[in-house]
Design a protein around this motif. Structure first.
Motif, PDB file in Angstrom:
ATOM      1  N   ALA A 107       0.831  -1.204   0.000  1.00 50.68           N
ATOM      2  CA  ALA A 107       0.000   0.000   0.000  1.00 50.68           C
ATOM      3  C   ALA A 107       0.867   1.255   0.000  1.00 50.68           C
ATOM      4  N   ALA A 108       1.946   1.249   0.776  1.00 52.90           N
ATOM      5  CA  ALA A 108       2.829   2.417   0.816  1.00 52.90           C
ATOM      6  C   ALA A 108       3.513   2.642  -0.527  1.00 52.90           C
ATOM      7  N   ALA A 109       3.959   1.556  -1.177  1.00 48.49           N
ATOM      8  CA  ALA A 109       4.601   1.690  -2.488  1.00 48.49           C
ATOM      9  C   ALA A 109       3.629   2.251  -3.517  1.00 48.49           C
ATOM     10  N   LEU A 110       2.394   1.768  -3.515  1.00 47.82           N
ATOM     11  CA  LEU A 110       1.393   2.276  -4.454  1.00 47.82           C
ATOM     12  C   LEU A 110       1.081   3.737  -4.182  1.00 47.82           C
ATOM     13  N   ALA A 111       1.003   4.110  -2.903  1.00 50.74           N
ATOM     14  CA  ALA A 111       0.703   5.498  -2.555  1.00 50.74           C
ATOM     15  C   ALA A 111       1.816   6.433  -3.023  1.00 50.74           C
ATOM     16  N   VAL A 112       3.080   6.063  -2.816  1.00 61.20           N
ATOM     17  CA  VAL A 112       4.193   6.915  -3.268  1.00 61.20           C
ATOM     18  C   VAL A 112       4.172   7.058  -4.788  1.00 61.20           C
ATOM     19  N   PHE A 113       3.911   5.951  -5.485  1.00 57.24           N
ATOM     20  CA  PHE A 113       3.867   6.013  -6.948  1.00 57.24           C
ATOM     21  C   PHE A 113       2.743   6.921  -7.440  1.00 57.24           C
ATOM     22  N   LEU A 114       1.553   6.800  -6.869  1.00 60.83           N
ATOM     23  CA  LEU A 114       0.425   7.628  -7.308  1.00 60.83           C
ATOM     24  C   LEU A 114       0.671   9.104  -6.997  1.00 60.83           C
ATOM     25  N   ILE A 115       1.219   9.394  -5.829  1.00 56.35           N
ATOM     26  CA  ILE A 115       1.514  10.788  -5.477  1.00 56.35           C
ATOM     27  C   ILE A 115       2.574  11.355  -6.412  1.00 56.35           C
ATOM     28  N   SER A 116       3.573  10.530  -6.765  1.00 53.79           N
ATOM     29  CA  SER A 116       4.604  10.976  -7.703  1.00 53.79           C
ATOM     30  C   SER A 116       4.011  11.297  -9.066  1.00 53.79           C
ATOM     31  N   THR A 117       3.127  10.440  -9.537  1.00 51.03           N
ATOM     32  CA  THR A 117       2.486  10.683 -10.835  1.00 51.03           C
ATOM     33  C   THR A 117       1.626  11.948 -10.800  1.00 51.03           C
ATOM     34  N   CYS A 118       0.879  12.119  -9.714  1.00 53.86           N
ATOM     35  CA  CYS A 118       0.062  13.335  -9.572  1.00 53.86           C
ATOM     36  C   CYS A 118       0.942  14.587  -9.538  1.00 53.86           C
ATOM     37  N   ALA A 119       2.064  14.500  -8.843  1.00 56.42           N
ATOM     38  CA  ALA A 119       2.970  15.650  -8.781  1.00 56.42           C
ATOM     39  C   ALA A 119       3.489  16.016 -10.160  1.00 56.42           C
ATOM     40  N   THR A 120       3.813  15.009 -10.970  1.00 58.64           N
ATOM     41  CA  THR A 120       4.296  15.265 -12.330  1.00 58.64           C
ATOM     42  C   THR A 120       3.236  15.984 -13.152  1.00 58.64           C
ATOM     43  N   VAL A 121       2.001  15.491 -13.078  1.00 54.70           N
ATOM     44  CA  VAL A 121       0.912  16.098 -13.868  1.00 54.70           C
ATOM     45  C   VAL A 121       0.603  17.506 -13.379  1.00 54.70           C
ATOM     46  N   VAL A 122       0.539  17.693 -12.073  1.00 51.84           N
ATOM     47  CA  VAL A 122       0.202  19.017 -11.531  1.00 51.84           C
ATOM     48  C   VAL A 122       1.284  20.033 -11.850  1.00 51.84           C
ATOM     49  N   HIS A 123       2.544  19.669 -11.690  1.00 47.06           N
ATOM     50  CA  HIS A 123       3.637  20.592 -12.010  1.00 47.06           C
ATOM     51  C   HIS A 123       3.664  20.922 -13.501  1.00 47.06           C
ATOM     52  N   TRP A 124       3.296  19.928 -14.305  1.00 46.19           N
ATOM     53  CA  TRP A 124       3.212  20.207 -15.754  1.00 46.19           C
ATOM     54  C   TRP A 124       2.111  21.227 -16.018  1.00 46.19           C
ATOM     55  N   GLY A 125       0.999  21.137 -15.289  1.00 41.40           N
ATOM     56  CA  GLY A 125      -0.080  22.101 -15.467  1.00 41.40           C
ATOM     57  C   GLY A 125       0.342  23.508 -15.095  1.00 41.40           C
ATOM     58  N   PHE A 126       1.233  23.651 -14.109  1.00 38.95           N
ATOM     59  CA  PHE A 126       1.730  24.969 -13.710  1.00 38.95           C
ATOM     60  C   PHE A 126       3.014  25.366 -14.447  1.00 38.95           C
ATOM     61  N   LEU A 127       3.367  24.548 -15.462  1.00 35.57           N
ATOM     62  CA  LEU A 127       4.611  24.790 -16.218  1.00 35.57           C
ATOM     63  C   LEU A 127       5.804  24.897 -15.272  1.00 35.57           C
ATOM     64  N   ASP A 128       5.766  24.046 -14.251  1.00 32.18           N
ATOM     65  CA  ASP A 128       6.813  24.060 -13.228  1.00 32.18           C
ATOM     66  C   ASP A 128       7.712  22.843 -13.450  1.00 32.18           C
ATOM     67  N   GLU A 129       8.953  23.053 -13.794  1.00 31.61           N
ATOM     68  CA  GLU A 129       9.890  21.959 -14.054  1.00 31.61           C
ATOM     69  C   GLU A 129      10.751  21.628 -12.843  1.00 31.61           C
ATOM     70  N   SER A 130      10.378  22.100 -11.673  1.00 30.66           N
ATOM     71  CA  SER A 130      11.145  21.804 -10.461  1.00 30.66           C
ATOM     72  C   SER A 130      11.003  20.319 -10.107  1.00 30.66           C
ATOM     73  N   VAL A 131      12.040  19.791  -9.485  1.00 29.66           N
ATOM     74  CA  VAL A 131      12.095  18.372  -9.142  1.00 29.66           C
ATOM     75  C   VAL A 131      12.050  18.225  -7.618  1.00 29.66           C
ATOM     76  N   HIS A 132      11.306  17.216  -7.167  1.00 32.22           N
ATOM     77  CA  HIS A 132      11.205  16.929  -5.736  1.00 32.22           C
ATOM     78  C   HIS A 132      12.297  15.944  -5.332  1.00 32.22           C
ATOM     79  N   PRO A 133      13.232  16.337  -4.473  1.00 33.63           N
ATOM     80  CA  PRO A 133      14.186  15.352  -3.948  1.00 33.63           C
ATOM     81  C   PRO A 133      13.487  14.221  -3.172  1.00 33.63           C
ATOM     82  N   ALA A 134      12.278  14.476  -2.687  1.00 32.83           N
ATOM     83  CA  ALA A 134      11.537  13.431  -1.964  1.00 32.83           C
ATOM     84  C   ALA A 134      11.171  12.260  -2.862  1.00 32.83           C
ATOM     85  N   LEU A 135      11.326  12.440  -4.213  1.00 31.12           N
ATOM     86  CA  LEU A 135      11.069  11.325  -5.117  1.00 31.12           C
ATOM     87  C   LEU A 135      12.068  10.184  -4.915  1.00 31.12           C
TER      88      LEU A 135
END
Length: 397
Positions: free
Chosen positions: A60-88
């Motif tokens: 469950a934890a692995a799936l949650a991290v993966f889904l949050i990572s994917t959401c972060a990619t899509v949301v940052h793309w929507g804001f034209l934000d190319e910053s990277v999360h070291p938490a990845l």
């Protein structure tokens, strides 16, 4: 430091919470490059959060991290934000967790999901060069390799723990068996001594009671036999108890031999049992264990004859040393009453109720000595006891 490490090992939630806080701190420090700091801060909190439960609920934890990572990619793309999360880096941590604690199949499926997530991120964010890709591949490879090492270590620890558990169980079982065997040995020795003496005493006491008024000499003789039997039983009990207090003292066992058997036969004769004795071979030249076994078999057989063979009982005792064993045969006149292992019904032939342990004790003794025992009624109505004790433990003469 080592004590603190051991303390953390027993508290996975505490250790993983510290790891999640470290990822949060690193991610917050990199927030300056983000165009949408609030969004960035939200994902900075969400990405490390499942790490807290990575060992409690790894899938469950692995799936949650993966889904949050994917959401972060899509949301940052929507804001034209190319910053990277070291938490990845938590993706690699979860890959390690799956391989080490769950299995390679789940880890391989997670690698496929990470490839899809990486392709999506490169397509949306348009990373200018392949340096980050090389770092990501190397990081995931190191996570997998380290997980294989840790997984092997866990498997080894599990195997060692299982073997220790089996060893503890075997040790407890052996201790329990040793205690049970010792209790059986004590019960067998005490029964052989007490049952014989008490049987003789009861028979003589009954005879003395009937002869007291009409035949004082016979009564006096019976009382003398009772006193002698009691003193002999007391000496035997003291010697048996002293031997039972010693763990390993076979050389201290009494060497009864032919003299002991003859004395036993004389005692039974004085108790009213007609006994003939035949001894063949060098019976005295045996080990104390075998000597004691011979004595106890003869003693118990004659005691049961005295108990159950009715009035005017007769018995024949033959002890012969052969090439490879000692043969013991005790045959009595028999009587139409219950024998070894039962209690006699009331009647004129009834002597002394049996405890039912005589035959059991003889079989146990033969099992210890590696011998054989057979008992049963003969065609003429008599009762037969036949035992053989091997001489393999007897030293060369």
């Amino acid at each position: 430091m080592r004590r603190f490490s051991l303390w953390l090992r027993d508290r996975p939630l505490v250790a993983d919470s510290m790891l999640a806080l470290a990822l949060l701190a690193i991610d917050v420090l990199a927030m300056g490059e983000s165009k949408s700091k609030i969004t960035y801060l939200v994902f900075s909190v969400l990405l490390p959060l499942p790490i807290i439960f990575r060992r409690t609920y790894p899938r469950a934890a692995a799936l949650a991290v993966f889904l949050i990572s994917t959401c972060a990619t899509v949301v940052h793309w929507g804001f034209l934000d190319e910053s990277v999360h070291p938490a990845l880096l938590g993706l690699g941590i979860m890959l390690y967790t799956l391989v080490a604690y769950v299995g390679r199949r789940e880890g391989l499926a997670y690698v496929v999901a990470l490839i899809v997530d990486g392709v999506l991120a490169r397509w949306l964010i348009h990373t200018p060069d392949g340096n980050d890709l090389a770092f990501t591949v190397l990081f995931y490879a190191l996570c997998w390799t380290f997980a294989e090492f840790v997984g092997a270590r866990h498997a080894y620890d599990t195997e060692v723990a299982a073997r220790l558990a089996v060893a503890d169980y075997d040790r407890e079982r052996r201790a329990h068996d040793a205690v049970a065997a010792e209790r059986t040995r004590i019960a067998r020795e005490l029964h052989d001594v007490v049952a014989h003496a008490v049987s003789v005493i009861i028979v003589q006491a009954d005879g003395a009671r009937y002869a007291l008024r009409h035949d004082p000499d016979t009564a006096e003789k019976a009382m003398t036999t009772i006193a002698g039997t009691g003193r002999e039983a007391l000496r035997e009990l003291r010697r048996t108890v002293a031997l039972l207090r010693s763990e390993h003292a076979p050389e201290e066992l009494p060497q009864h031999g032919t003299a002991g058997i003859a004395k036993l036969v004389d005692m039974m004769r004085s108790a009213g049992l007609q006994v003939s004795l035949e001894l063949t071979g060098e019976i005295d030249a045996v080990t104390p264990e075998v000597s004691l076994g011979i004595h106890r078999i003869v003693q118990e057989s004659l005691t049961n004859t005295l108990r159950h063979a009715g009035p005017d009982p007769r018995a024949e005792v033959r002890v012969a040393r052969r090439e490879e064993d000692i043969l013991i045969e005790v045959v009595d006149s028999g009587a139409p009453v219950a024998r070894l292992g039962t209690i006699d019904p009331p009647g004129p032939n009834n002597r002394i109720p049996g405890s039912g342990l005589g035959l059991v004790g003889m079989r146990e003794r033969m099992a210890v000595l590696g011998g054989t025992l057979s008992t049963g009624r003969r065609p003429d109505g008599g009762w037969s006891v036949r035992a053989t004790i091997p001489l393999r433990r007897i030293p060369d003469e």
